[in-house]
Design a protein around this motif. Sequence first.
Motif, short mmCIF file in Angstrom:
data_model
loop_
_atom_site.label_atom_id
_atom_site.label_comp_id
_atom_site.label_asym_id
_atom_site.label_seq_id
_atom_site.Cartn_x
_atom_site.Cartn_y
_atom_site.Cartn_z
N ARG A 79 0.56 -1.33 -0.07
CA ARG A 79 -0.10 0.06 0.00
C ARG A 79 0.60 1.33 -0.02
NH1 ARG A 79 -4.29 -2.48 4.19
NH2 ARG A 79 -5.57 -3.62 2.78
N GLU A 80 2.16 1.15 0.22
CA GLU A 80 3.08 2.36 0.28
C GLU A 80 3.35 2.60 -1.21
OE1 GLU A 80 6.33 0.94 2.57
OE2 GLU A 80 5.35 0.84 4.39
N ILE A 81 3.73 3.92 -1.47
CA ILE A 81 4.13 4.37 -2.94
C ILE A 81 5.81 3.87 -2.89
CG2 ILE A 81 4.63 6.47 -4.00
CD1 ILE A 81 1.72 5.96 -3.11
N ASP A 82 5.69 3.58 -4.32
CA ASP A 82 7.00 3.02 -4.71
C ASP A 82 7.84 4.35 -5.03
OD1 ASP A 82 9.06 1.11 -5.96
OD2 ASP A 82 8.45 2.45 -7.90
N GLY A 83 9.03 4.51 -4.67
CA GLY A 83 9.95 5.56 -4.77
C GLY A 83 10.40 5.76 -6.19
N LEU A 84 10.26 4.91 -7.09
CA LEU A 84 10.76 5.12 -8.47
C LEU A 84 9.58 5.39 -9.33
CD1 LEU A 84 13.21 2.08 -8.99
CD2 LEU A 84 13.76 4.45 -8.76
N SER A 85 8.35 4.71 -9.33
CA SER A 85 7.18 4.89 -10.06
C SER A 85 6.51 6.02 -9.49
CB SER A 85 6.55 3.61 -10.58
OG SER A 85 5.88 3.32 -9.22
N ASN A 86 6.56 6.27 -8.08
CA ASN A 86 5.61 7.29 -7.66
C ASN A 86 4.00 6.83 -7.61
OD1 ASN A 86 5.65 9.37 -5.82
ND2 ASN A 86 5.20 10.93 -7.45
N GLN A 87 3.78 5.55 -7.56
CA GLN A 87 2.67 4.84 -7.65
C GLN A 87 2.59 3.67 -6.58
OE1 GLN A 87 1.40 3.24 -11.26
NE2 GLN A 87 2.78 4.17 -12.53
N PRO A 88 1.43 3.60 -6.01
CA PRO A 88 1.33 2.51 -4.80
C PRO A 88 1.64 1.09 -5.50
CG PRO A 88 -0.58 3.63 -5.28
CD PRO A 88 0.18 4.14 -6.53
N ARG A 89 2.62 0.28 -4.55
CA ARG A 89 3.17 -0.91 -5.20
C ARG A 89 1.99 -1.93 -5.68
NH1 ARG A 89 6.58 0.00 -0.21
NH2 ARG A 89 8.36 0.71 -1.11
N LEU A 90 1.01 -1.91 -4.68
CA LEU A 90 0.01 -2.62 -5.03
C LEU A 90 -0.77 -2.36 -6.51
CD1 LEU A 90 -2.16 -4.97 -3.99
CD2 LEU A 90 -3.51 -2.97 -3.19
N ALA A 91 -0.82 -1.29 -6.84
CA ALA A 91 -1.35 -0.92 -8.32
C ALA A 91 -0.24 -1.61 -9.21
CB ALA A 91 -1.32 0.51 -8.47
N LEU A 92 1.04 -1.49 -9.10
CA LEU A 92 1.84 -1.97 -10.04
C LEU A 92 1.87 -3.59 -10.05
CD1 LEU A 92 5.10 0.17 -8.60
CD2 LEU A 92 3.59 0.22 -10.84
N LEU A 93 1.78 -4.14 -8.77
CA LEU A 93 1.58 -5.74 -8.83
C LEU A 93 0.24 -6.18 -9.49
CD1 LEU A 93 2.66 -8.54 -7.89
CD2 LEU A 93 1.49 -7.95 -5.46
N GLN A 94 -0.54 -5.47 -9.20
CA GLN A 94 -1.98 -5.80 -9.97
C GLN A 94 -2.13 -5.75 -11.20
OE1 GLN A 94 -4.84 -7.09 -7.98
NE2 GLN A 94 -4.97 -7.82 -9.80
N SER A 95 -1.31 -4.53 -11.91
CA SER A 95 -1.27 -4.29 -13.18
C SER A 95 -0.40 -5.38 -13.90
CB SER A 95 -0.65 -2.93 -13.46
OG SER A 95 -0.39 -2.90 -14.92
N ALA A 96 0.67 -5.93 -13.36
CA ALA A 96 1.75 -6.66 -13.84
C ALA A 96 0.84 -8.31 -13.87
CB ALA A 96 2.83 -6.96 -13.05
N PHE A 97 -0.03 -8.51 -12.81
CA PHE A 97 -0.38 -9.79 -12.36
C PHE A 97 -1.78 -9.88 -13.68
CE2 PHE A 97 -3.22 -12.64 -10.55
CZ PHE A 97 -2.66 -13.71 -10.10
N ASP A 98 -2.37 -8.80 -13.69
CA ASP A 98 -3.38 -8.99 -14.90
C ASP A 98 -2.93 -8.91 -16.25
OD1 ASP A 98 -5.26 -8.91 -12.75
OD2 ASP A 98 -6.00 -6.88 -12.94
#
Length: 200
Positions: A79-98
């Motif tokens: 749920r924290e913001i990723d320092g490189l993408s400035n997006q929540p890690r959960l959004a990055l994980l869900q996007s990659a998974f889907d």
Amino acid sequence: MTVTQEDRDSYGDEIISDIKRFAARPEVDQQLNQMQVELNQMKTQAARDQSMRILDADPEIGTTWRKINEADSFIKWCREIDGLSNQPRLALLQSAFDAGAGSRCAVIFKAYLAAARTQPGDRAPGRQPYDGTPGSVRPTQRHERRIWSRAEIEAFYKDVRHGVFREREPERLAMEREIIAASSSGRIADPPLQLHKMPV
């Protein structure tokens, strides 16, 4: 529906008129929309299945990623913001998974494990600069807790885009994992500003 003179010559006005009437029926539109929804669901499920197969086959996390995925500490970290993408890690994980990108999911799980091993305040006093030469950065051999600068990260990804790592895929993946782990554990020397909306 656009009808050309060639269509009229080939099929005749009567058949074209029947096709137009059939296509204009609301139940046809409804059936087509339902089929599109079902097709999209099937594509998403197939992509998710592919992500799971890739994760299951990963030599580092294949047997543990499902358990990690349910851990409260992992969910909180995501749920924290990723320092490189400035997006929540959960959004990055869900996007990659889907998208069926299981290898990207694996990098996120491994970054979490690296961050969990890094204690707060356990920063390296210095860093080895990235210079783009083969073996210039080997985090596990040189300094596991290295601090990256944004300039070094940008130089690395520029080299990736220009094909410098085309023949060095394992090294590219190792460096990418180290950058993500560094971001997760606060080892980016000059992270991007966290911008928030101003109240109206």
